[in-house]
Design an enzyme around this catalytic site. Structure first.
Site, mmCIF file in Angstrom:
data_model
loop_
_atom_site.group_PDB
_atom_site.id
_atom_site.type_symbol
_atom_site.label_atom_id
_atom_site.label_comp_id
_atom_site.label_asym_id
_atom_site.label_seq_id
_atom_site.Cartn_x
_atom_site.Cartn_y
_atom_site.Cartn_z
ATOM 1 N N TYR A 170 27.302 -21.165 -38.827
ATOM 2 C CA TYR A 170 27.495 -22.014 -37.548
ATOM 3 C C TYR A 170 26.953 -23.338 -37.719
ATOM 4 O O TYR A 170 27.799 -24.248 -36.898
ATOM 5 C CB TYR A 170 26.709 -21.100 -36.521
ATOM 6 C CG TYR A 170 27.583 -20.033 -35.872
ATOM 7 C CD1 TYR A 170 28.696 -20.102 -34.981
ATOM 8 C CD2 TYR A 170 27.173 -18.689 -36.068
ATOM 9 C CE1 TYR A 170 29.264 -19.177 -34.549
ATOM 10 C CE2 TYR A 170 27.776 -17.576 -35.622
ATOM 11 C CZ TYR A 170 28.558 -17.764 -34.759
ATOM 12 O OH TYR A 170 29.510 -16.646 -34.216
ATOM 13 N N ARG B 235 -3.117 -1.458 -8.244
ATOM 14 C CA ARG B 235 -3.565 -1.639 -6.915
ATOM 15 C C ARG B 235 -4.969 -1.751 -6.847
ATOM 16 O O ARG B 235 -5.777 -1.435 -7.841
ATOM 17 C CB ARG B 235 -3.034 -0.353 -6.102
ATOM 18 C CG ARG B 235 -1.574 -0.260 -5.702
ATOM 19 C CD ARG B 235 -1.039 0.925 -5.114
ATOM 20 N NE ARG B 235 -1.771 1.327 -3.912
ATOM 21 C CZ ARG B 235 -1.430 2.323 -3.184
ATOM 22 N NH1 ARG B 235 -0.870 3.429 -3.750
ATOM 23 N NH2 ARG B 235 -2.062 2.546 -1.992
ATOM 24 N N HIS B 236 -5.673 -2.014 -5.701
ATOM 25 C CA HIS B 236 -7.238 -2.295 -5.477
ATOM 26 C C HIS B 236 -7.568 -0.635 -5.682
ATOM 27 O O HIS B 236 -6.741 0.192 -5.396
ATOM 28 C CB HIS B 236 -7.284 -2.615 -4.235
ATOM 29 C CG HIS B 236 -6.432 -1.918 -2.830
ATOM 30 N ND1 HIS B 236 -6.720 -0.833 -2.417
ATOM 31 C CD2 HIS B 236 -5.346 -2.413 -2.541
ATOM 32 C CE1 HIS B 236 -5.892 -0.556 -1.501
ATOM 33 N NE2 HIS B 236 -4.850 -1.610 -1.515
ATOM 34 N N ASN C 57 -7.514 3.465 3.334
ATOM 35 C CA ASN C 57 -6.694 4.431 2.581
ATOM 36 C C ASN C 57 -7.223 5.787 2.898
ATOM 37 O O ASN C 57 -6.413 6.888 2.852
ATOM 38 C CB ASN C 57 -6.873 4.393 0.976
ATOM 39 C CG ASN C 57 -6.124 3.305 0.509
ATOM 40 O OD1 ASN C 57 -6.626 2.505 -0.448
ATOM 41 N ND2 ASN C 57 -4.870 2.810 0.818
ATOM 42 N N ARG D 72 -10.272 -5.901 -0.132
ATOM 43 C CA ARG D 72 -10.281 -4.736 -1.002
ATOM 44 C C ARG D 72 -10.037 -5.152 -2.535
ATOM 45 O O ARG D 72 -10.590 -4.388 -3.392
ATOM 46 C CB ARG D 72 -9.324 -3.570 -0.417
ATOM 47 C CG ARG D 72 -7.790 -3.971 0.005
ATOM 48 C CD ARG D 72 -7.381 -3.077 0.805
ATOM 49 N NE ARG D 72 -5.949 -3.067 1.077
ATOM 50 C CZ ARG D 72 -5.471 -3.819 2.179
ATOM 51 N NH1 ARG D 72 -6.363 -4.293 3.057
ATOM 52 N NH2 ARG D 72 -4.335 -3.916 2.635
ATOM 53 N N GLU E 56 -1.058 -8.134 1.144
ATOM 54 C CA GLU E 56 -0.107 -6.837 1.555
ATOM 55 C C GLU E 56 0.884 -7.301 2.721
ATOM 56 O O GLU E 56 0.510 -8.284 3.421
ATOM 57 C CB GLU E 56 -1.008 -5.692 2.019
ATOM 58 C CG GLU E 56 -0.224 -4.410 2.357
ATOM 59 C CD GLU E 56 0.634 -3.785 1.148
ATOM 60 O OE1 GLU E 56 1.684 -4.579 0.588
ATOM 61 O OE2 GLU E 56 0.474 -2.789 0.959
ATOM 62 N N TYR F 117 0.701 6.373 9.991
ATOM 63 C CA TYR F 117 1.975 6.414 10.115
ATOM 64 C C TYR F 117 2.220 7.424 11.214
ATOM 65 O O TYR F 117 3.158 7.285 12.066
ATOM 66 C CB TYR F 117 2.606 7.118 8.886
ATOM 67 C CG TYR F 117 2.867 5.951 7.876
ATOM 68 C CD1 TYR F 117 3.707 4.859 8.122
ATOM 69 C CD2 TYR F 117 2.375 6.011 6.740
ATOM 70 C CE1 TYR F 117 3.738 3.741 7.164
ATOM 71 C CE2 TYR F 117 2.240 5.086 5.873
ATOM 72 C CZ TYR F 117 3.072 3.964 6.002
ATOM 73 O OH TYR F 117 3.275 2.833 5.299
ATOM 74 N N LYS G 15 14.270 0.845 4.951
ATOM 75 C CA LYS G 15 12.876 0.176 4.637
ATOM 76 C C LYS G 15 12.540 -1.184 4.107
ATOM 77 O O LYS G 15 11.963 -1.996 4.094
ATOM 78 C CB LYS G 15 12.274 1.253 3.499
ATOM 79 C CG LYS G 15 11.030 1.142 3.579
ATOM 80 C CD LYS G 15 10.380 2.485 2.789
ATOM 81 C CE LYS G 15 9.073 2.121 2.486
ATOM 82 N NZ LYS G 15 8.529 3.302 1.206
ATOM 83 N N HIS H 243 -1.616 -5.051 -3.921
ATOM 84 C CA HIS H 243 -1.154 -4.157 -3.170
ATOM 85 C C HIS H 243 0.117 -3.285 -3.306
ATOM 86 O O HIS H 243 0.996 -3.879 -3.960
ATOM 87 C CB HIS H 243 -1.200 -4.360 -1.724
ATOM 88 C CG HIS H 243 -2.275 -5.465 -1.391
ATOM 89 N ND1 HIS H 243 -3.478 -4.921 -0.720
ATOM 90 C CD2 HIS H 243 -2.568 -6.708 -1.617
ATOM 91 C CE1 HIS H 243 -4.338 -5.682 -0.453
ATOM 92 N NE2 HIS H 243 -3.836 -7.030 -1.204
ATOM 93 N N TYR I 5 15.713 -8.023 -24.078
ATOM 94 C CA TYR I 5 16.709 -7.015 -23.894
ATOM 95 C C TYR I 5 16.184 -6.087 -22.681
ATOM 96 O O TYR I 5 16.665 -4.949 -22.650
ATOM 97 C CB TYR I 5 17.206 -6.348 -24.919
ATOM 98 C CG TYR I 5 18.174 -7.436 -25.905
ATOM 99 C CD1 TYR I 5 19.524 -7.626 -25.395
ATOM 100 C CD2 TYR I 5 17.603 -7.931 -26.917
ATOM 101 C CE1 TYR I 5 20.356 -8.298 -26.282
ATOM 102 C CE2 TYR I 5 18.319 -8.978 -27.665
ATOM 103 C CZ TYR I 5 19.933 -9.125 -27.316
ATOM 104 O OH TYR I 5 20.405 -10.051 -27.772
#
Length: 515
Positions: free
Chosen positions: A211, A265-266, A272, A339, A377, A388, A406, A443, A480
């Site tokens: 080449y 994560r913390h 939590n 945190r 976060e 929740y 979501k 987070h 890759y």
């Protein structure tokens, strides 16, 4: 004195029913629905289609750069991007194990077949670019002569696809870097599967010389281009427009050297433990224990050069004595939340004097803490500090909307995953540029996006990635793809309650996203 107001008083403000009917017969409706989305993240800023022609001898990092551009533009900007790699077409046409003589410019049969592969790839790229919408097509080949490049640009112009064309030329004249590229990348391609590495290296170098014998570098008569010398020096010529400049800015952060990210994560926080989302609480007892174990891992594993005596994990003992290895410079990023800072509290910050590849010696503070708001976060707005279950009871409509989408769902007065994606884009640039091992303490929501980006996942999958507490995710990106290894520093049984029961959200079929 008066009693303090109840803690959840801000939730009452959420009732947005107007006191009287508003006259709005032609409302402003967003195509994305009610969750306004930053336009940057849905590709709305770009207006022109773009074709990128890669130029450069083999093993100068063309495919790596092409893949990173596609990944970045499609993940952070939702602009479709596709690579047309002529090598893949050639392998389909004549098979993989062609000797170096096949690439000799004087070999007319080889030249004919290579030209067929080039044209087939180009035809497919043109068909792809004909589709509506802004998109990027990357034509990945050596494209080593002026004549070849002119043929491509004429064909693109005559096709009537109306796309801008820019070239990215990769030049590598640093022998050490070149050999590293050849050994780590080229010898693992399908062309050399099952071939003795030394034999493969000799054959590849011959192929490269074939080449090089006809290679012509880009000159100023060629409109828009970027030349990249050894991932260090950049020449940018006549680049205009939002998308081409975005690409140039991104490419200037890339390099082909291997590096490793450690995402965690913390440690478990007080919130939590109670199952509350958001907030700015400190660590629980179990969280502090994780912080101690993480500091040990950072000092004994991350900060040690892996090539000194085998892998990093077994920095073996000689006669029961631990061998002291020279430390390698490392970086540490945390969010600005309490945190994550408490999780980093036990990591040592020694002063070391590493030597860079250009011979410079520098004073380096090991794991110097860098707190970044971009890593905070996802902000849950009026739902901050709720469980929740409480959200489901107090704002049932909001709960359902989050369950059904979501990725785009935006908490009232808070953020969505799309908003967070936008603020993580500059950090992705920095992570691409970083050469030292990097430990990120952040987070769940944040790490899901960074993980999905490097692992080649779609944005739609990002909110469902499992990022458990007490686990380090080690990512090693290469040309890759990206290798992953998970190291759990603390078993679930060692924690009394881990409070990690996020509700199951639907994504196509029901799938759990709790950890």
């Amino acid at each position: 004195g008066n009693p303090p107001p109840p803690l959840h008083h801000h939730h009452a403000a959420m009732n947005l029913t107007p006191l009287r009917q508003v006259d709005n017969p032609v409302p402003h409706r967003l195509p994305e629905g009610e969750n306004a989305t930053p336009l940057e993240t849905i590709g709305s800023t770009a207006t022109d289609k773009l074709v990128i022609m890669m130029v450069g001898l083999p093993a100068t990092g063309k495919t790596h750069i092409a893949k990173r551009i596609c990944r970045f533009i499609s993940f952070f900007h939702d602009i479709p991007a596709q690579i047309y790699n002529v090598g893949d077409y050639r392998r389909r046409l004549v098979g993989a194990n062609m000797p170096a003589s096949f690439y000799d410019p004087k070999n007319s049969e080889g030249l004919k077949q290579r030209t067929m592969a080039c044209n087939a790839a180009l035809d497919d790229l043109i068909e792809y670019m004909r589709q509506d919408d802004v998109r990027i097509g990357i034509y990945d080949a050596t494209n080593s002569t002026q004549e070849r490049r002119k043929h491509i640009s004429d064909k693109l112009r005559n096709s009537g696809i109306g796309a801008k064309l820019m070239c990215i030329e990769t030049i590598c004249d640093d022998d050490e870097l070149l050999e590293e590229n050849i050994r780590t990348v080229k010898l693992s391609t399908p062309d050399y599967r099952g071939v003795d590495p030394e034999q493969a290296l000799a054959d590849f170098q011959k192929r490269r010389e074939n080449y090089a014998s006809v290679y012509e570098t880009l000159d100023d008569s060629w409109g828009s281009y970027v030349k990249i010398y050894n991932s260090k020096r950049f020449v940018v010529n006549n680049i205009r427009g939002y998308l081409p400049l975005k690409v140039v800015h991104f490419v200037m952060n890339l390099h082909t050297l291997p590096r490793t990210f450690y995402l965690t994560r913390h440690g478990q926080s007080e919130y939590n433990l109670l199952g509350k989302i958001g907030g700015d609480s400190g660590l629980s007892v179990a969280g502090v224990e994780y912080a101690r174990r993480l500091a040990t891992f950072a000092n004994d594993v991350i900060a040690v050069k892996p090539d000194e005596g085998g892998t990093t994990e077994e920095n073996g003992a000689v006669n029961g004595e631990k061998v002291k290895h020279p430390p390698r410079p490392c970086r540490l990023w945390t969010s600005t939340m309490r945190r994550t800072n408490e999780t980093a509290a036990f990591i040592k910050h020694e002063n070391i004097v590493p030597e860079w590849d250009n011979g410079d010696k520098v004073d380096w503070i090991q794991f110097r803490p860098m707190a970044r708001r971009n890593l905070d976060e996802l902000y849950a707005g009026v739902c901050d500090g709720m469980t929740y279950k409480e959200i489901e009871e107090i704002y049932p409509e909001e709960f359902d909307r989050r369950q059904s989408d979501k990725l785009a769902y935006r908490y009232p007065r808070g953020e969505s995953y799309m908003d967070v994606t936008l603020r993580l884009e500059p950090l992705a640039h920095e992570m691409e540029r970083t050469r030292e091992p990097l430990l990120i303490i952040a987070h769940q929501g944040i790490l899901r996006i960074l993980y999905a980006y490097f692992m080649g996942m779609s944005r739609e999958e990002a909110p469902y990635v499992s990022i458990p507490l007490n686990t380090i995710i080690q990512l090693t990106p290469h040309a890759y793809g990206c290798q992953e290894k998970r190291i759990c520093l603390m078993q679930k049984e060692e924690m009394f309650v881990d409070g990690q029961d996020e509700p199951v959200t639907s994504m196509g079929k029901k799938r759990s996203s709790s950890t």
